[in-house]
Design a protein around this motif. Structure first.
Motif: not given
Length: 602
Positions: A290, A491, A509
């Motif tokens: 991520t 994100p 996120d």
């Protein structure tokens, strides 16, 4: 892992010797005998995996060895057995090397402590250490628990914070468990039991990180099933068009083992280990991946952009109150809060020698203020909105008029009446501007400041930082709503350090906590913890995430591409089984070595 390799090496070497001595039948038999133990171990592992519901490319390896034995390609089967066993060993070695920084943290866990007991010293398990115990820390010892230094200490905090130089902790200063004493022996007053100390928390998070499976790894598992289906289909097609089972075996051999399932875990673990080396604890592969795709940064102010150690700059008292009494009452009630500003107020009162009262019936609203009783009187201390809610309209108007523009202010009310203000000063961290600029170069397109302070305070302190939006006067629920709105765009990464930031860290996120001095709640809620009390690790962590993800994809695409070419060549009869096995092993070694590049700085 050594047994399969030993069997494969022995069988391959013995059979080769027999072949060159003019006994091909004996050579074939020896090669087959060398394959059988490896195949048996592999089949057992496949059965165990199937019971767990896992289906992987180990099945292709078993099929290729079995098929090679059945069609009489015993040398190819022996080579595959050796290549498979050595490939598994290579993967295990690479994964171990990739995770060495994390393993080093786990290996440093202290087991015992030296505690004073009257006039004697006792060596006890660290689980027996209680708050308030006085411990002796020898030269070279790892601090077993968090505590307060008695005298002075020279500590190596590099495993925790990444700080390369030893740090001097003076009398009364806090020392983190997991630090190493590199100076003279000193005494430590335990402030936390071992289970709740800093190092124990880090070890627990590291253990969780090593168990977490990255989305890219799970994606690789799914692709592996597709790759296996394509392999079997191509092998069957090669057999069908040629009528030669050896071609089908060659296709299976080239596909064993597969870089798809080797490269991704190694690259991800290497990235996590690299981050640990620079003082950034990433809780697993999902968080690392991520990091590589974040486009929006939502950041808290106090304790994150600023040092969170605001100093009292001025006290404003209303008629009937003195400045000293305003500070004393505010500090007395702020003893019930762990907020950075509250701690600064208490520290300022202590520095002035003021005697504080013990608060009772306290109630804290995270990020806003504290309410409670001091000597029977009801007090409120905190932000102007929180304090003014309990005031009359006239007092509220007086408070609002007294607050200077752009100042960080702590308001105080006594029995619902405005009593005074404590004006604070909290400087930006020196690395903020450079960190935010680097985040832009790494692909962050939007930076939002989320703070519980007034907007004029936030605007004044973040001027010239290039922040896209400032959301002020926020409570925990407001921060969650802000993160949700930003997530609808791109994100989102949320960075914070306080208890009030924890819900927003979970909602984002990716949640990042200032772990060196931040609240335990935010560290538990976050996906990434900056162990060093500095923001510069933020850009470093994002760069590591992007690089690790890119290296993993690069390894997979290159490995699968080369394997695919080899499989097609084998299907067309241009690549016999033995040469195919050797080619595939070269591909596997190449992608693993490439994945290990994630250990090095970009």
């Amino acid at each position: 892992m050594m047994l399969p390799i030993a069997c494969a090496v022995t069988g391959l070497a013995g059979g080769t010797a027999a072949y060159f001595l003019g006994a091909p039948d004996t050579a074939s038999l020896i090669w087959s005998v060398g394959v059988v133990p490896v195949l048996a171990i592999l089949l057992w592992e496949i059965v165990v995996s199937l019971r767990r519901g896992d289906v992987g490319l180990d099945l292709v390896a078993a099929l290729s060895m079995t098929a090679a034995l059945l069609v009489g390609e015993t040398l190819a089967a022996a080579v595959v057995a050796l290549m498979y066993a050595s490939g598994q060993a290579l993967e295990a070695y690479a994964a171990g090397r990739a995770s060495r920084e994390m393993n080093a943290l786990l290996d440093r866990v202290p087991r015992t402590a030296t505690r004073y007991s009257g006039d004697t010293l006792q060596t006890i398990p660290i689980s027996d250490v209680a708050v308030g115990d006085r411990l002796l820390v020898h030269l070279g010892d790892v601090l077993p628990v968090d505590g307060t230094v008695v005298g002075s200490a020279l500590l190596d905090e590099a495993p925790l914070t990444g700080e390369s130089l030893p740090v001097t902790r003076r009398d009364g200063e806090a020392a983190m468990s997991g630090s190493t004493n590199v100076g003279a022996a000193f005494d430590l007053l335990a402030s936390e039991p071992a289970a709740r100390s800093t190092y124990a928390g880090i070890v627990r998070l590291v253990e969780e990180a090593t168990k977490a499976q990255a989305p890219m790894t799970r994606l690789a598992d799914r692709y592996a099933l597709g790759f296996m289906a394509a392999t079997l289909g191509l092998a069957a097609f090669a057999w069908w068009i040629s009528g030669d089972a050896v071609r089908a075996v060659a296709v299976l051999v080239v596909a064993t083992p597969c870089p798809l399932i080797l490269a991704v875990p190694v690259a991800i673990v290497a990235g996590i280990s690299r981050a640990a080396r620079v003082g950034v604890l990433v809780k697993g592969g999902a968080a690392l991946e991520t990091l590589g795709r974040i486009r929006t940064l939502v950041v808290d102010k106090t304790g994150t952009l600023t040092h969170g150690s605001a100093a009292v700059s001025q006290i404003v008292a209303t008629p009937g109150w003195t400045e000293a009494e305003i500070l004393r009452l505010a500090a007395s009630l702020d003893q019930a809060s762990q907020h950075a500003v509250a701690r600064a107020v208490v520290t300022a009162a202590a520095e002035r020698g003021l005697v504080l009262d013990l608060p009772t019936e306290t109630r804290e609203v995270p990020g806003e203020g504290v309410e409670g009783r001091i000597a029977g009187r009801l007090l409120r201390v905190g932000g102007k909105g929180f304090v003014s809610n309990a005031m009359s309209d006239d007092d509220r108007a007086t408070l609002m008029a007294a607050v200077p523009a752009g100042a960080l202010t702590v308001a105080l009310s006594v029995d619902g009446a405005f009593a005074g203000l404590v004006l604070m000063r909290d400087a930006l961290r020196a690395d903020v501007s450079g960190t935010l600029a680097r985040m832009r170069t790494l692909g962050v397109t939007r930076i939002v400041l989320a703070t519980g302070d007034r907007k004029d305070v936030a605007v004044a302190i973040t001027e010239n930082l290039g922040i896209d939006d400032i959301a002020a006067d926020l409570g925990p629920e407001d921060k969650i709503a802000l993160v949700r709105r930003e997530k609808a765009r791109a994100p989102v990464m949320m960075v914070g350090d306080g208890v009030n930031d924890a819900p927003a860290l979970v909602e984002a996120d990716l949640g990042i906590a200032m772990g060196a001095k931040g609240a335990a709640a935010s560290a538990e809620a976050a996906d990434v913890i900056l162990l060093r009390d500095s923001l510069d690790g933020l850009g470093e962590a994002m760069a590591i995430g992007q690089r690790s993800r890119a290296i993993a994809l690069q390894s997979v695409l290159a490995g699968i591409g080369l394997s695919g070419i080899g499989m097609v060549a084998a299907a067309l009869g241009y690549l016999p089984p033995v040469q195919g096995a050797l080619l595939q092993e070269a591909i596997d070694v190449a992608v693993i070595l490439n994945a290990l590049r994630a250990l090095r700085p970009g």
